[in-house]
Design an enzyme around this catalytic site. Structure first.
Site, short mmCIF file in Angstrom:
data_model
loop_
_atom_site.label_atom_id
_atom_site.label_comp_id
_atom_site.label_asym_id
_atom_site.label_seq_id
_atom_site.Cartn_x
_atom_site.Cartn_y
_atom_site.Cartn_z
N CYS A 89 5.35 -4.97 15.58
CA CYS A 89 5.01 -4.07 16.69
C CYS A 89 3.57 -4.33 17.13
O CYS A 89 2.69 -4.57 16.29
CB CYS A 89 5.18 -2.61 16.27
SG CYS A 89 6.90 -2.16 15.92
N GLU A 132 0.83 -1.20 0.00
CA GLU A 132 0.00 0.00 0.00
C GLU A 132 0.87 1.26 0.00
O GLU A 132 1.90 1.32 0.68
CB GLU A 132 -0.93 -0.01 1.22
CG GLU A 132 -1.81 -1.26 1.24
CD GLU A 132 -2.90 -1.22 2.31
OE1 GLU A 132 -3.72 -2.14 2.32
OE2 GLU A 132 -2.94 -0.26 3.10
N CYS A 161 0.61 -2.30 15.42
CA CYS A 161 0.66 -2.07 13.97
C CYS A 161 0.02 -3.21 13.19
O CYS A 161 0.38 -4.39 13.39
CB CYS A 161 2.10 -1.87 13.53
SG CYS A 161 2.27 -1.54 11.76
N CYS A 181 3.66 8.36 1.32
CA CYS A 181 4.12 7.36 2.28
C CYS A 181 4.37 6.07 1.52
O CYS A 181 3.45 5.49 0.94
CB CYS A 181 3.07 7.17 3.37
SG CYS A 181 3.51 5.97 4.64
N CYS A 232 -1.68 5.91 9.92
CA CYS A 232 -0.49 5.30 10.50
C CYS A 232 -0.84 4.03 11.26
O CYS A 232 -1.73 4.01 12.11
CB CYS A 232 0.17 6.30 11.44
SG CYS A 232 1.67 5.69 12.21
N SER A 286 10.80 5.24 15.93
CA SER A 286 9.59 4.76 16.57
C SER A 286 9.93 4.39 18.01
O SER A 286 10.33 3.26 18.29
CB SER A 286 9.07 3.55 15.78
OG SER A 286 7.80 3.16 16.20
N LEU A 287 9.74 5.33 18.94
CA LEU A 287 10.23 5.15 20.31
C LEU A 287 9.16 4.58 21.24
O LEU A 287 9.31 3.49 21.78
CB LEU A 287 10.75 6.48 20.84
CG LEU A 287 11.49 6.45 22.17
CD1 LEU A 287 12.69 5.54 22.11
CD2 LEU A 287 11.90 7.87 22.59
N HIS A 288 8.11 5.34 21.53
CA HIS A 288 6.90 4.90 22.21
C HIS A 288 7.02 4.69 23.71
O HIS A 288 6.01 4.77 24.41
CB HIS A 288 6.35 3.61 21.59
CG HIS A 288 6.24 3.66 20.11
ND1 HIS A 288 5.47 4.60 19.47
CD2 HIS A 288 6.85 2.93 19.14
CE1 HIS A 288 5.59 4.43 18.16
NE2 HIS A 288 6.42 3.45 17.93
N GLU A 348 9.92 -2.51 7.60
CA GLU A 348 11.02 -1.79 8.26
C GLU A 348 12.07 -1.46 7.20
O GLU A 348 12.78 -2.34 6.71
CB GLU A 348 11.63 -2.66 9.36
CG GLU A 348 12.99 -2.22 9.90
CD GLU A 348 13.02 -0.80 10.42
OE1 GLU A 348 13.75 0.01 9.82
OE2 GLU A 348 12.34 -0.50 11.42
N CYS A 378 5.90 -7.22 7.38
CA CYS A 378 6.94 -6.69 8.26
C CYS A 378 7.33 -7.74 9.29
O CYS A 378 6.47 -8.41 9.86
CB CYS A 378 6.45 -5.42 8.96
SG CYS A 378 7.73 -4.60 9.95
#
Length: 357
Positions: A108, A84, A111, A97, A327, A205-207, A152, A104
């Site tokens: 995560c 996509e 996601c 994007c 996202c 991508s910390l979170h 990734e 992937c």
């Protein structure tokens, strides 16, 4: 092919090296796929190209348009793999994007893409072909590219670099390094390689501010914990086209949206003296998700805390969620999902991650 490879190809086939720049301009700047339209090439070279080369981009499987103007394309890569690509138009810029993998491996927790499993890396032409296809379909002037689609990017490093070089080449798309962003879950050795080979803007991508929570949200943290990741960010800033790193935080209700989590993140950033800004991302739900998005007041409080500490904080406006283009919602369709556990075990054991480069 990026310019250096195309120059060698032209020379190998009896042409002057400058023909490569002409080809790049016709293909990427002018969106031309017909060799006969390339009027500054010799007739003999055009005939050679017709017999020995072709120009094509991924086929469109389906197109969706959001009420907010965002547009999503499902692009068919063959063998059952569909990725996509999303265009996000705004008043002062158009952002695309782009996906880098079919599926992937990172998986995560928040996601949708990771829940689909992992099939394969995209080739460099499949990556840049998304940009070519969107420009061809819309005639939009693309000002920004974010490698934040499926996959990734840094686990498809060699193909990513080729595609980035084309995006940045003035003979092709001519984008600024400041306007091209690679988003990563935190592949430390590849962050270092990116800084050496093609430093563009970096989003991480910390979170979470502690390893226990980030282990749950971003499994790669078990291999590259927060301290190692932030050290790599310090090194990256030495060669970055920008003077800051963007840290992304998906806001999950009751999970990581507390001021305590903000304090933990802030403490580590201050300790490492990292120039950064924060991007707070409302969680976008998908089928089988166990999370809900933080309430508006929690996001405001979280943002205010970081701003009071002197940091720039943006809260990403959800775009395209009505067509599952927001996202974390990109899922596409991938094959070869049965061996995801085997691939994941290999991934976490192999420090060199050679098999994914």
């Amino acid at each position: 092919m990026p310019l250096n490879e195309l120059e060698l190809w032209c020379i190998k086939n009896g042409q002057k090296s400058y023909r490569a720049k002409q080809l790049l301009s016709w293909i990427h700047k002018k969106q031309t796929s017909d060799f006969h339209s390339m009027t500054n090439l010799s007739k003999n070279f055009i005939n050679f190209l017709k017999k020995n080369a072709k120009i094509f981009a991924p086929d469109i499987e389906n197109t969706f348009k959001s009420n907010d103007g965002s547009k999503k394309w499902l692009l068919n890569l063959g063998s059952g793999n569909i990725v996509e690509t999303v265009l996000i138009p705004e008043k002062d810029r158009n952002t695309i994007c782009i996906s880098s993998q079919a599926g992937c491996i990172i998986d995560c927790a928040f996601c949708s893409t990771g829940h689909q499993g992992f099939s394969r890396n995209l080739t460099s032409d499949e990556i840049v072909g998304q940009l070519w296809r969107v420009r061809k379909e819309t005639s939009a002037r693309i000002s920004n590219v974010v490698m934040m689609g499926m996959g990734e990017p840094l686990l498809n490093f060699d193909n990513l670099i080729k595609a980035l070089n084309l995006m940045l080449d003035d003979n092709a798309y001519g984008l600024s390094k400041r306007k091209v962003t690679v988003s990563t879950s935190g592949i430390v050795p590849m962050i270092d390689r990116l800084s050496e080979q093609c430093p563009v803007s970096l989003a991480v991508s910390l979170h979470a501010g502690n390893d226990a929570l980030r282990d749950q949200l971003v499994p790669i943290n078990k291999k590259y914990p927060i301290n190692d990741l932030l050290n790599s960010c310090v090194r990256y800033l030495e060669k970055s086209p920008r003077d800051f790193i963007t840290f992304e935080i998906v806001m999950l209700k009751g999970v990581n949206d507390s001021i305590q989590n903000a304090k933990e993140i802030l403490r580590k950033v201050v300790e490492k003296k990292i120039n950064c800004k924060f991007n707070l991302i409302p969680f976008n739900s998908f089928e089988s998700s166990k999370f809900t998005s933080s309430c508006y007041s929690s996001i405001l409080d979280y943002s205010a805390f970081l701003q009071d500490a002197g940091y720039v904080v943006t809260s990403r406006k959800t775009r395209g969620d009505d067509i599952s283009a927001a996202c974390g919602q990109l899922a596409g369709q991938v094959v070869d999902r049965t061996n995801i556990s085997k691939r994941k075990n290999y991934f976490f054991k192999d420090v060199s991650i050679k098999g994914f480069s």
